[in-house]
Design an enzyme around this catalytic site. Sequence first.
Site, mmCIF file in Angstrom:
data_model
loop_
_atom_site.group_PDB
_atom_site.id
_atom_site.type_symbol
_atom_site.label_atom_id
_atom_site.label_comp_id
_atom_site.label_asym_id
_atom_site.label_seq_id
_atom_site.Cartn_x
_atom_site.Cartn_y
_atom_site.Cartn_z
ATOM 1 N N LYS A 182 0.934 -1.084 0.098
ATOM 2 C CA LYS A 182 -0.010 0.004 -0.062
ATOM 3 C C LYS A 182 0.861 1.307 0.222
ATOM 4 C CE LYS A 182 -1.331 2.505 3.247
ATOM 5 N NZ LYS A 182 -1.147 3.638 2.389
ATOM 6 N N CYS A 235 14.151 10.727 6.277
ATOM 7 C CA CYS A 235 14.185 10.335 7.770
ATOM 8 C C CYS A 235 15.815 10.269 8.025
ATOM 9 C CB CYS A 235 13.659 8.899 8.028
ATOM 10 S SG CYS A 235 14.344 7.572 6.913
ATOM 11 N N GLU A 267 10.515 1.367 10.080
ATOM 12 C CA GLU A 267 11.727 2.129 9.699
ATOM 13 C C GLU A 267 11.102 3.533 9.891
ATOM 14 O OE1 GLU A 267 14.578 1.835 8.954
ATOM 15 O OE2 GLU A 267 14.718 -0.525 8.100
ATOM 16 N N GLU A 287 11.390 16.406 13.855
ATOM 17 C CA GLU A 287 12.291 16.069 12.422
ATOM 18 C C GLU A 287 11.696 17.327 11.934
ATOM 19 O OE1 GLU A 287 10.471 12.392 11.055
ATOM 20 O OE2 GLU A 287 12.435 11.993 9.922
HETATM 21 P P1 ADP Z 1 3.721 11.252 6.957
HETATM 22 O O1 ADP Z 1 3.215 12.027 7.951
HETATM 23 O O2 ADP Z 1 5.245 11.602 6.513
HETATM 24 O O3 ADP Z 1 2.620 11.370 5.458
HETATM 25 P P2 ADP Z 1 2.498 8.960 7.663
HETATM 26 O O4 ADP Z 1 3.343 7.861 8.497
HETATM 27 O O5 ADP Z 1 1.483 9.504 8.010
HETATM 28 O O6 ADP Z 1 4.016 9.840 7.467
HETATM 29 O O7 ADP Z 1 2.488 8.037 6.370
HETATM 30 C C1 ADP Z 1 3.310 6.979 5.802
HETATM 31 C C2 ADP Z 1 2.451 5.867 5.386
HETATM 32 O O8 ADP Z 1 1.545 5.600 6.294
HETATM 33 C C3 ADP Z 1 1.630 6.190 4.318
HETATM 34 O O9 ADP Z 1 1.376 5.153 3.373
HETATM 35 C C4 ADP Z 1 0.211 6.393 4.956
HETATM 36 O O10 ADP Z 1 -0.799 6.049 3.962
HETATM 37 C C5 ADP Z 1 0.418 5.264 5.875
HETATM 38 N N1 ADP Z 1 -0.576 5.467 7.159
HETATM 39 C C6 ADP Z 1 -1.001 6.800 7.693
HETATM 40 N N2 ADP Z 1 -1.714 6.545 8.733
HETATM 41 C C7 ADP Z 1 -1.933 5.178 8.723
HETATM 42 C C8 ADP Z 1 -2.641 4.317 9.891
HETATM 43 N N3 ADP Z 1 -3.116 4.845 11.018
HETATM 44 N N4 ADP Z 1 -2.577 3.025 9.554
HETATM 45 C C9 ADP Z 1 -1.728 2.458 8.629
HETATM 46 N N5 ADP Z 1 -0.982 3.249 7.705
HETATM 47 C C10 ADP Z 1 -1.247 4.624 7.620
#
Ligand code: ADP
Length: 488
Positions: A183, A293, A259, A390
Amino acid sequence: MALGEVAVVAKVGKGLFIGGKWVDAVGGKTFSVEDPSTRSPLCEVADASIEDALAALDASHGAFEAWAATPPRYRAEIIRRAYEIIMARSEELALIMTLEMGKPLAEARGEVAYAADFFRWFAEEAVRIDGRFYVAPDGNSRVLTMKQPVGVAYMITPWNFPLAMATRKMGPALAAGATVVLKPAEQTPLCSLALASILEEAGLPAGVVNIITTSDPAGVSEALMNDDRLRKVSFTGSTEVGKILAERAGRRLLRVSMELGGNAPFIVFDDADIDLAVGQAMIAKMRNMGEACTSANRFLVDSKIASEFSEKLADRMSHLNVGRGTEADTNVGPLIDQAAIDKVTSLVSDAVANGAAILTGGRANLDDGYFFEPTVIVGTSSNSAISKNEIFGPVASVVTFNDEAEAIDLANGTEYGLVAYVFTNNLSRGLRVIEALKTGMVGLNQGLVSNAAAPFGGVKDSGFGREGGFEGIEEYLDLKYVAINHRA
Ligand code: ADP
């Protein structure tokens, strides 16, 4: 959009890639992908529901036994072919990446090569999965160990390295004989969708890799992680989301690789080659507009050389061209979205309110896209928000120290532990400091650590597990031990 841009976006599949077929989401739902350099829509992609996600899991589970049983050389050659196709399509993939993510084309080409390299490396590793056979200490039995693929792995990737984060997870999984549901981030689904077609062309059997794009990452992830058929989660993203996922994975005791975020110190001692340190600082800070990161988040510089270092850095930063990544003279593209601009703006103004001074840059420029000027601030306190969070933007913040012990204390004074950079020409000091740093990786006189052949990963709030290197494939292998009664 220029005609060439429209053409490459048009070529990418926009559906869900499930069981080797392109399908629409249930109800034909879609969501929009935006170009961050113009803030205008690029295209629509399928918006997977929980039902769609479970169909992808079903396909991945159905393909597992046969894929796990394939000869390693067969898997290696498919992965190797995918490496070659990626390299042959480098220009096209780089343009897709620049359009959806913003980074300058030159950097996008670099990421395509880096991404491909994970496939090259793990094609080579697929045929080296080993075990052991040895005599138990009492001499009576024999110990045999073997490694077997973990099963169905769910991979969640971020938007900042949209192709490399996918191949860094998929390469070792496919080499190990695991199957995949991937995903990608909502902001950057196109690179992963382009990768689906490449894997298909490389001869990957249907169902081994399934790709779902969704505007509901939380709902979809929860449904997948609650299903008994899933065995592994590999996540790259924020520490905040990583903790939610690790907790959820704990309920089913899924294997997990995380990560997460970083707060990398870039330490420059007074015995360092300052020009080398400035040049490497440009890479450690400005690669990917600071949206990495591993990005240098705190420049910790000996007070004796802090002015010289900061002025040289500010001079280099002030000569960078900010613009659309597709333009040849652009060095710095846009940030990913408005939230990124808001965060960077507020960290800079908070630092200034707490006594820091701006040497260059300092402002957002939102005429077209989400642009922020390359910025250097000095006199930053180690307690200000910019030292603790960050930044994920093109802002270098300089904090001074007076001796080695203070440098180490400052460097370790964070809940993160991904990477640190150390600049010194004194080998003993270098080794002493490296041993004292609480991080998963260190760059010694080098501002870039990413390498497909090396184990990438962190400690503390930066997560656990390693990607790349000899270690990467272990994340997708379960170890089985057999006790053999050789006298029977
Ligand atoms: P950023 O804030 O840099 O976008 P995220 O950690 O929110 O970083 O996003 C990284 C990945 O995690 C993306 O693929 C996003 O769709 C997914 N993501 C965000 N929230 C959730 C969640 N609650 N459960 C699973 N995946 C998530």
